[in-house]
Scaffold this active site. Structure first.
Site, short mmCIF file in Angstrom:
data_model
loop_
_atom_site.label_atom_id
_atom_site.label_comp_id
_atom_site.label_asym_id
_atom_site.label_seq_id
_atom_site.Cartn_x
_atom_site.Cartn_y
_atom_site.Cartn_z
NE ARG A 52 36.69 40.55 52.64
CZ ARG A 52 37.49 40.56 51.59
NH1 ARG A 52 38.48 39.93 51.47
NH2 ARG A 52 36.83 41.35 50.38
CG HIS A 110 32.89 41.53 47.45
ND1 HIS A 110 32.91 42.75 48.46
CD2 HIS A 110 34.03 41.18 46.78
CE1 HIS A 110 33.97 42.72 48.40
NE2 HIS A 110 35.08 42.19 47.41
CD GLN A 120 35.64 43.61 43.17
OE1 GLN A 120 36.43 43.52 44.12
NE2 GLN A 120 35.95 44.19 42.10
CG ASP A 169 35.50 35.52 42.23
OD1 ASP A 169 36.60 35.75 42.54
OD2 ASP A 169 34.57 35.56 43.11
CB CYS A 175 36.58 40.55 42.33
SG CYS A 175 36.57 38.97 42.99
NE ARG A 224 36.47 46.68 46.17
CZ ARG A 224 36.68 45.75 47.10
NH1 ARG A 224 37.40 44.61 46.59
NH2 ARG A 224 36.28 45.55 48.36
N1 CP Z 1 38.41 41.88 45.54
C1 CP Z 1 38.76 41.64 46.76
O1 CP Z 1 37.63 41.96 47.66
O2 CP Z 1 39.81 41.32 47.06
P1 CP Z 1 40.31 41.23 48.71
O3 CP Z 1 40.16 39.89 49.16
O4 CP Z 1 41.97 41.26 48.76
O5 CP Z 1 40.03 42.18 49.61
N1 NVA Z 2 34.57 34.84 45.69
C1 NVA Z 2 35.67 35.07 46.62
C2 NVA Z 2 35.83 36.65 46.26
C3 NVA Z 2 37.23 37.12 46.79
C4 NVA Z 2 37.24 38.65 46.84
C5 NVA Z 2 35.67 34.92 47.84
O1 NVA Z 2 34.54 35.03 48.36
O2 NVA Z 2 36.42 34.32 48.14
#
Ligand code: CP
Ligand code: NVA
Length: 308
Positions: free
Chosen positions: A107, A134, A137, A225, A266, A294
């Site tokens: 990530r 992502h 997700q 989101d 998400c 997930r």
């Molecule tokens: N939805 C998601 O990716 O959650 P986290 O940021 O908690 O991993």
């Molecule tokens: N759009 C959000 C998703 C988090 C899972 C971010 O990137 O922070």
């Protein structure tokens, strides 16, 4: 090398096989203790590195638990604690990690970091979120939709809010899984034209609307989101909130969508901002199924990457 970098970089038949595999693994575990090993612990003897340069609850825990359920072991690494965060190149990090582990999930911020890691790694790399997409997700979201409503092909998904990284992966999935999508949000936060173009080129109907109530007409799924993603500077908060307020998913909007429309997010959600408590906790919401899925979806992604 089977990297899982994005939904639009993965063949439709492979994506479908992953969803089916996730569903089968989920069914096989029904009613068993969460820590129990799968019937076929296919990751026995495998080591998975999970690198986080941004915070995470779901991605971190679901990958870690998924690896363990399949009999493998995982290492959770924080970017800032690695030499990666102190000047070592991504390419060298990729070469070194490939000597120790069988699979890398990352990530990170820039998509280029993910792509460079994948280019230089000699083990598969999984995208656990970048500023731009992502995919894990949305694999969980497709699994969730299909569990509740059957095939997502031909359905209408309405994205309400910021045309961000999660929205981008939904657009990638529209082309790959064959559903239509309407984006309802302010022009300044439209999704990338490239992704809209790709989905349209795949034959999907992709619409842009500035009116959320008009957008949700005939929706099978409404998605929202956060209004401020992890890569967005805090100085943009007020401007974004002002732009996005009209796109809050609330009871009135879900009523306009109709009783059969599902709601997804998400998570983490900012209750009272992009979505109200009534919707989050209401009968159309499947947000906690998404979170659970997930785990199942990513187990299938890992198996696909490793050819197991
Ligand atoms: N939805 C998601 O990716 O959650 P986290 O940021 O908690 O991993
Ligand atoms: N759009 C959000 C998703 C988090 C899972 C971010 O990137 O922070």
């Amino acid at each position: 090398m089977s990297h899982f970098l994005d939904i639009n970089r993965t063949a439709p038949e492979d994506l479908r096989a992953m969803i089916d595999s996730a569903s089968a693994m989920k069914t096989a575990r029904a009613g068993r203790p969460r820590a129990a090993l799968d019937d076929a612990p296919v990751l026995d003897g495998h080591m998975v590195a999970l690198i986080f340069e941004k915070p995470s609850t779901r991605t971190r825990v679901s990958f870690d638990v998924g690896v363990r359920q399949m009999g493998g072991q995982s290492l959770v690494l924080t970017g800032s604690e690695m030499q990666l965060g102190h000047g070592e190149s991504i390419a060298d990090t990729a070469r070194v990690l490939s000597r120790y582990v069988d699979l890398i999930m990352i990530r990170t911020f820039a998509e280029d970091t993910l792509l460079e890691l994948a280019e230089h790694a000699t083990v598969p790399v999984i995208n656990g979120l970048t500023d731009r997409s992502h995919p894990c997700q949305i694999m969980a979201d497709i699994l969730t939709y299909e569990e509740h409503r059957g095939s997502i092909a031909g359905r209408k998904v309405v994205w309400c809010g910021d045309g961000n990284n999660v929205c981008a992966s939904f657009l990638h999935a529209a082309g790959r899984f064959g559903f239509d999508m309407t984006f309802a949000g302010p022009e300044a936060l439209d999704p990338e034209a490239e992704f809209i173009g790709e989905a349209r080129a795949a034959g999907r109907k992709i619409e842009i609307s500035r009116d959320p109530f008009e957008a949700v007409q005939g929706a099978d799924l409404v998605v929202s989101d956060t209004w401020l993603s992890m890569h967005d500077g805090p100085e943009t908060r007020e401007r974004r909130h002002n732009l996005l307020k009209p796109y809050q998913v609330n009871e009135a909007l879900m009523e306009a969508a109709g009783p059969d429309a599902l709601f997804m997010h998400c998570l983490p959600a900012h209750r009272g901002e992009e979505v109200t408590d009534a919707v989050m906790d209401g009968p159309q919401s499947v947000v906690f199924d998404e979170a659970e899925n997930r785990l199942h979806a990513q187990k299938a992604v890992m198996r696909w990457c490793l050819g197991l």
